[in-house]
Design a protein around this motif. Structure first.
Motif, PDB file in Angstrom:
ATOM      1  N   VAL A 179       2.735   4.678  11.129  1.00  0.00           N
ATOM      2  CA  VAL A 179       2.972   3.482  10.166  1.00  0.00           C
ATOM      3  C   VAL A 179       4.474   3.587   9.737  1.00  0.00           C
ATOM      4  O   VAL A 179       4.944   4.616   9.265  1.00  0.00           O
ATOM      5  CB  VAL A 179       1.941   3.473   9.015  1.00  0.00           C
ATOM      6  N   ALA A 180       5.172   2.528   9.948  1.00  0.00           N
ATOM      7  CA  ALA A 180       6.391   2.457   9.423  1.00  0.00           C
ATOM      8  C   ALA A 180       6.805   1.648   7.896  1.00  0.00           C
ATOM      9  O   ALA A 180       5.790   0.649   7.855  1.00  0.00           O
ATOM     10  CB  ALA A 180       7.351   1.778  10.353  1.00  0.00           C
ATOM     11  N   LEU A 240       0.944  -1.244   0.046  1.00  0.00           N
ATOM     12  CA  LEU A 240      -0.004  -0.016  -0.085  1.00  0.00           C
ATOM     13  C   LEU A 240       0.858   1.399   0.068  1.00  0.00           C
ATOM     14  O   LEU A 240       1.810   1.371   0.945  1.00  0.00           O
ATOM     15  CB  LEU A 240      -0.898   0.126   1.167  1.00  0.00           C
ATOM     16  N   GLU A 241       0.723   1.958  -1.022  1.00  0.00           N
ATOM     17  CA  GLU A 241       1.566   3.224  -0.821  1.00  0.00           C
ATOM     18  C   GLU A 241       0.822   4.248  -0.119  1.00  0.00           C
ATOM     19  O   GLU A 241      -0.291   4.543  -0.164  1.00  0.00           O
ATOM     20  CB  GLU A 241       1.531   3.992  -2.335  1.00  0.00           C
ATOM     21  N   ILE A 242       1.694   4.898   0.895  1.00  0.00           N
ATOM     22  CA  ILE A 242       1.193   5.976   1.732  1.00  0.00           C
ATOM     23  C   ILE A 242       1.919   7.204   2.044  1.00  0.00           C
ATOM     24  O   ILE A 242       3.343   6.914   2.106  1.00  0.00           O
ATOM     25  CB  ILE A 242       0.946   5.207   3.148  1.00  0.00           C
ATOM     26  N   ASN A 243       1.761   8.399   1.805  1.00  0.00           N
ATOM     27  CA  ASN A 243       2.516   9.467   2.078  1.00  0.00           C
ATOM     28  C   ASN A 243       3.178   9.266   3.257  1.00  0.00           C
ATOM     29  O   ASN A 243       2.442   9.029   4.458  1.00  0.00           O
ATOM     30  CB  ASN A 243       1.376  10.667   1.736  1.00  0.00           C
ATOM     31  N   PRO A 244       4.604   9.949   3.352  1.00  0.00           N
ATOM     32  CA  PRO A 244       5.204  10.122   4.808  1.00  0.00           C
ATOM     33  C   PRO A 244       4.658  10.804   5.741  1.00  0.00           C
ATOM     34  O   PRO A 244       4.554  10.275   6.900  1.00  0.00           O
ATOM     35  CB  PRO A 244       6.488  10.565   4.160  1.00  0.00           C
ATOM     36  N   ALA A 245       3.854  11.903   5.336  1.00  0.00           N
ATOM     37  CA  ALA A 245       3.154  12.749   6.232  1.00  0.00           C
ATOM     38  C   ALA A 245       1.857  11.922   6.868  1.00  0.00           C
ATOM     39  O   ALA A 245       1.879  12.003   7.975  1.00  0.00           O
ATOM     40  CB  ALA A 245       2.788  13.896   5.590  1.00  0.00           C
TER      41      ALA A 245
END
Length: 527
Positions: A458-459, A446-451
């Motif tokens: 979430v790491a 799952l692509e998730i934005n760093p912010a």
């Protein structure tokens, strides 16, 4: 496509909207890259910073579902600055004043509030498209899989007609088909409202022609059901039996848990496929079909090119060609359906379908032919609408922006969008059985934005639980700025991450396509 694949390389302006071309259509993306090397401007409108977006001269990172606001704003700029093709609009279109009135409020500043794209950027892109000698628009399901998908396409067509970028070489409105023969399937009437060649079932003359050819007394005058409507009918007990060919709706359709419920309620389910898919596992009867390499026939690709498929090996085991299976079943049910070969069937297609009338197996031995091809002396048609549109004048269809059916809120604060990965295809029926592609891309993430990841604790590599109002799945997190803040993305290729358990079945009221590109979710760390 109104134009041919090779013509993309000759465009001097390309607007690619809602298409991850390098991953989903890598061969076609080569033409876009060639055009760019020749000096063309490439503009990509996509919420994600895809490889195609990285290649672009301008990346319009619009908010999911805001396409109409962007396209109307471009039309607003073109009209307000008098950049439209006045000769083309005057001579080949109608209802221009209605379009002008509708887009008047879609100033770039107003559109910026909806799309997130700076007003000055919208102006620059609009000017570039209008002033180009040859401009092409490429799009895929990022445009169509919305509750306003039909209106999105209208907005694309409006823009092309406004600037006269249609009916000529190296231009046009070009939807890139997502499967090798989906164009051919539609051409052959695999839609609920038409016979072959898009001849409407509601027209008396069409029904009379096909009734006579098929030796039946009467054919239904009303269109049938779409896939979504069939699933609803099965869930409600109105549809009792279903025959599914080469499709895996348990993984590919939205609100997949509901799809399973609907299929399990059927009295009788038949699945015809080359593998035991997740859908086939629910069937009462599974019919083994032959693959492309085991049968003769034709495929019609995205540029309307009809091409021969030739049998390379005999069908393995008990497998048979689809047409043979269908003929045997029809005959057993009391309607003798007897053809000698795939070529024999194609002859009937040509006799009943004006756009295919001049195509034959003999001609296809010399190479593919693009329809419409009305007679045996016609060379085929590289691009459509050269002198006039099918209806005569091209009609502007003004459309208004409407938001997606489901937006983020306090309970479900993120937008999920879905799509494809470079190494896999659809529900993985074929690509996860190769022994090779799985090495390159063996598991989904799952692509998730760093912010967003930081806010959710979430790491990279964490297993997360993603929930929507319809279902939940577990998936591994990948932290990346490919997706903007507030959005997550994954594919629908992996059965173990059955992402369509989450997606929204809300449909476009015209085409009935579901809104697979936008739904509200929340993400929770599991480990």
């Amino acid at each position: 496509m109104t134009n041919s694949i090779g013509e993309i390389a000759g465009a001097d302006f390309i607007l690619a909207i809602g298409t991850n071309t390098t991953e989903s259509h890598p061969v076609i993306s080569l033409q876009a890259k060639k055009a760019q090397r020749n000096g063309a401007t490439l503009v990509v409108a996509d919420p994600r910073r895809t490889e195609m977006a990285e290649l672009a001269n301008t990346h319009l990172q619009l908010k999911s579902g805001s396409d109409i606001a962007l396209l109307n704003a471009m039309a607003n700029v073109i009209i307000s600055e008098e950049l439209w093709n006045k000769e083309f609009v005057a001579n080949r279109t109608e209802d221009f004043e209605s379009l002008k009135e509708t887009v008047a409020k879609y100033t770039p500043e107003y559109a910026e509030q909806i799309t997130g794209i700076p007003a000055d950027t919208i102006k620059t892109v609009a000017r570039g498209y209008a002033k180009a000698n040859n401009a092409t628009i490429l799009y895929t399901m990022g445009v169509t899989q919305h509750i306003c998908g039909t209106h999105n396409v209208f907005a694309v067509a409006n823009l092309a007609m406004l600037c006269g970028h249609i009916g000529k070489e190296n231009s046009g409105v070009n939807p890139l088909r997502g499967q090798n023969n989906v164009q051919g399937a539609c051409d052959m009437g695999a839609l609920p409202n038409v016979y072959t060649g898009y001849q409407a079932v509601t027209v008396d003359d069409n029904r009379t022609k096909f009734s006579k050819a098929w030796n039946v007394a009467e054919l239904p005058a009303q269109p049938g059901l779409t896939v979504g409507e069939m699933m609803e009918g099965a869930a409600d007990g109105k549809v009792k039996g279903m025959y599914i060919m080469g499709e895996n709706p348990v993984l590919s359709d939205p609100d997949a848990d509901h799809v399973v419920h609907a299929l399990e309620k059927l009295e009788f389910l038949v699945v015809q496929d080359i593998f035991l898919t997740e859908t086939a596992a629910l069937a009462d009867v599974v019919l083994p079909a032959a693959s492309f390499a085991e049968k003769d026939g034709t495929f019609s690709n995205t540029e309307r090119r009809v091409q021969r498929v030739r049998k390379a090996i005999d069908p393995v085991g008990n497998a048979r060609a689809d047409w043979e299976i269908i003929c045997n079943i029809a005959t057993a049910m009391g309607y003798p359906m007897q053809y000698a070969s795939a070529s024999n069937i194609f002859d009937e297609i040509a006799s009943l379908t004006p756009s295919y009338a001049g195509i034959s197996y003999a001609r296809l031995e010399l190479g593919g032919i693009q329809w419409p091809c009305p007679d045996a002396d016609h060379p085929g048609t590289p691009y459509l609408h050269k002198d006039k549109f099918v209806r005569g004048l091209g009609k502007f269809n003004p459309v208004e922006y409407i938001p997606p059916a489901e937006l983020p809120d306090q309970d479900y604060p993120l937008v999920l969008s879905t799509g494809r990965r470079h190494f896999h295809y659809h529900t993985g029926t074929m690509t996860q059985r190769t022994g090779a592609l799985e090495v390159h891309y063996g598991a989904e993430h799952l692509e998730i934005n760093p912010a967003d990841a930081a806010a959710l604790n979430v790491a990279e590599g964490d297993t997360v639980l993603m929930k929507s109002r319809r279902g939940q799945v577990e998936v591994t997190a990948r932290i990346t700025d490919v997706v903007p803040r507030g959005m997550v993305f994954t594919s629908f290729h992996f059965p173990e991450v059955a992402i369509n358990k989450l997606t929204n079945p809300a449909r476009d009221p015209v085409a009935k396509i579901p809104e697979l590109k936008v739904c509200a979710v929340k993400v929770i760390t599991v480990s």
